[in-house]
Write a protein that holds these residues in place. Structure first.
Motif, PDB file in Angstrom:
ATOM      1  N   PHE A  17     -19.205   3.313 -17.097  1.00  0.00           N
ATOM      2  CA  PHE A  17     -17.689   3.783 -16.648  1.00  0.00           C
ATOM      3  C   PHE A  17     -17.717   5.143 -17.106  1.00  0.00           C
ATOM      4  CE2 PHE A  17     -17.310  -0.544 -15.656  1.00  0.00           C
ATOM      5  CZ  PHE A  17     -16.537  -0.549 -14.504  1.00  0.00           C
ATOM      6  N   LEU A  18     -17.994   5.325 -18.506  1.00  0.00           N
ATOM      7  CA  LEU A  18     -17.867   6.459 -19.304  1.00  0.00           C
ATOM      8  C   LEU A  18     -18.392   7.767 -18.608  1.00  0.00           C
ATOM      9  CD1 LEU A  18     -17.596   5.240 -22.955  1.00  0.00           C
ATOM     10  CD2 LEU A  18     -15.704   5.718 -21.387  1.00  0.00           C
ATOM     11  N   LYS A  19     -19.526   7.486 -18.098  1.00  0.00           N
ATOM     12  CA  LYS A  19     -20.314   8.521 -17.464  1.00  0.00           C
ATOM     13  C   LYS A  19     -19.741   9.109 -16.133  1.00  0.00           C
ATOM     14  CE  LYS A  19     -25.005   6.696 -18.855  1.00  0.00           C
ATOM     15  NZ  LYS A  19     -26.265   5.857 -18.277  1.00  0.00           N
ATOM     16  N   GLU A  20     -18.895   8.111 -15.656  1.00  0.00           N
ATOM     17  CA  GLU A  20     -18.034   8.478 -14.301  1.00  0.00           C
ATOM     18  C   GLU A  20     -16.784   9.166 -14.870  1.00  0.00           C
ATOM     19  OE1 GLU A  20     -19.506   8.603 -11.439  1.00  0.00           O
ATOM     20  OE2 GLU A  20     -21.204   7.990 -12.390  1.00  0.00           O
ATOM     21  N   LYS A  21     -16.555   9.261 -16.080  1.00  0.00           N
ATOM     22  CA  LYS A  21     -15.337   9.662 -16.721  1.00  0.00           C
ATOM     23  C   LYS A  21     -14.070   8.767 -16.336  1.00  0.00           C
ATOM     24  CE  LYS A  21     -17.295  13.602 -17.820  1.00  0.00           C
ATOM     25  NZ  LYS A  21     -17.591  13.998 -19.435  1.00  0.00           N
ATOM     26  N   CYS A  22     -14.257   7.333 -16.475  1.00  0.00           N
ATOM     27  CA  CYS A  22     -13.303   6.478 -16.257  1.00  0.00           C
ATOM     28  C   CYS A  22     -13.771   5.300 -17.196  1.00  0.00           C
ATOM     29  CB  CYS A  22     -13.032   6.158 -14.757  1.00  0.00           C
ATOM     30  SG  CYS A  22     -14.670   5.387 -13.966  1.00  0.00           S
ATOM     31  N   ARG A  23     -12.643   4.175 -17.011  1.00  0.00           N
ATOM     32  CA  ARG A  23     -12.942   3.039 -17.836  1.00  0.00           C
ATOM     33  C   ARG A  23     -12.756   1.882 -16.986  1.00  0.00           C
ATOM     34  NH1 ARG A  23      -8.367   5.212 -22.031  1.00  0.00           N
ATOM     35  NH2 ARG A  23      -8.762   3.634 -23.172  1.00  0.00           N
ATOM     36  N   PRO A  24     -13.155   0.811 -17.818  1.00  0.00           N
ATOM     37  CA  PRO A  24     -13.252  -0.393 -16.742  1.00  0.00           C
ATOM     38  C   PRO A  24     -11.989  -1.015 -16.260  1.00  0.00           C
ATOM     39  CG  PRO A  24     -14.742  -0.851 -18.795  1.00  0.00           C
ATOM     40  CD  PRO A  24     -14.163   0.542 -18.909  1.00  0.00           C
TER      41      PRO A  24
END
Length: 277
Positions: A17-24
């Motif tokens: 998720f962090l790679k996509e600049k977001c969180r679960p």
């Protein structure tokens, strides 16, 4: 499939998720969870507040007691904070004496009270060398899902603003104090400290308002406390990997913005309660 991946490889799951600049949970990296506040919710306390930051729920109740000032500080009262993490708030906590995290949180709150001068203990003195107030600030976590310190500081600030001191006079004949519970004045709050907590993943990715799961997987944890003058009251970093000056400045900048958001919330709820009276 996703649930199995999360259980088997929780760190890799979060990294995806962090790679996509977001969180679960759907938040952006710099996004705080929804914060709600209710004040005056404990009718038996002299001041109280209930705070929810996401699923983390904390309640603060303030009780007043009369005491004698110390010889060393005859013109000062006392503030005694205590943070309780009972088993009901999370399975990670056990019944018995306060654990390490509860003790650390209590000390953190005590340090913030002192460093921010939110309350000046001289205001708690009733008669120099003879009588003063003791403020017992009991903070209890009802539901734990990370970022405990931010919730504790908000609850403490709101509860202090909700606290009313009864009128006290000393009987000239007996020398004993007489308390008039019908006549109360608001406790003077000199500053408004607000905490903002951050976690670092893989020494590089910075997130705000971590959940309990995120805290457990991170490589560093940091809490920045600022006041309304944008002064730093505390930068609390309990171990972990080091932070670059750039990352630290990013945390401080975000903490100043968060401070304004929380103060608006506290003021709004305080005005709402006052208008109902």
């Amino acid at each position: 499939m996703a649930a199995g991946f999360k259980t088997a490889e929780p760190l890799e799951y979060h990294r995806s998720f962090l790679k996509e600049k977001c969180r679960p949970d759907g938040r952006e990296l710099g996004e705080f969870r929804t914060t709600t506040l209710n004040i005056g919710s404990i009718s038996t306390a002299d001041g109280s507040a209930l705070v929810k930051v996401g699923n983390t729920t904390v309640i603060c109740g303030i009780k007043l007691e009369l005491a004698n000032p110390t010889v060393e500080a005859p013109n000062k009262g006392y503030i005694v904070p205590n943070v309780d993490l009972p088993p009901l708030c999370s399975s990670r906590f056990r019944q018995g004496p306060p654990g390490e995290q509860a003790q650390a949180a209590s000390q953190f709150v005590a340090d913030i009270i002192e460093s921010s001068s939110v309350i000046q203990t001289e205001d708690l003195c009733i008669e120099r060398g003879k009588l003063c107030w003791v403020l017992y600030c009991d903070i209890v976590c009802l539901d734990y899902d990370g970022n405990l310190l931010d919730a504790c500081v908000i609850a403490l600030l709101a509860a202090l603003k909700n606290t009313r001191l009864p009128e006290v006079t000393i009987n000239a004949e007996t020398g004993s104090p007489e308390v008039n519970l019908e006549t109360r004045t608001g406790l003077r709050v000199h500053s408004r400290p607000v905490g903002s907590s951050f976690c670092v993943f893989d020494d590089t990715v910075l997130i705000v308002d971590p959940t309990a799961e995120e805290e457990g997987l991170s490589t560093a944890h940091l809490t920045v406390v600022t006041d309304e003058e944008e002064r730093l009251c505390s930068v609390h970093k309990p171990g972990g990997t080091s932070l670059s000056g750039e990352k630290l400045q990013e945390c401080i900048s975000r903490a100043k913005t968060r401070h304004k958001e929380i103060c608006k919330l506290v003021d709004k709820v305080t005005r709402s309660v006052q208008s109902e009276k």
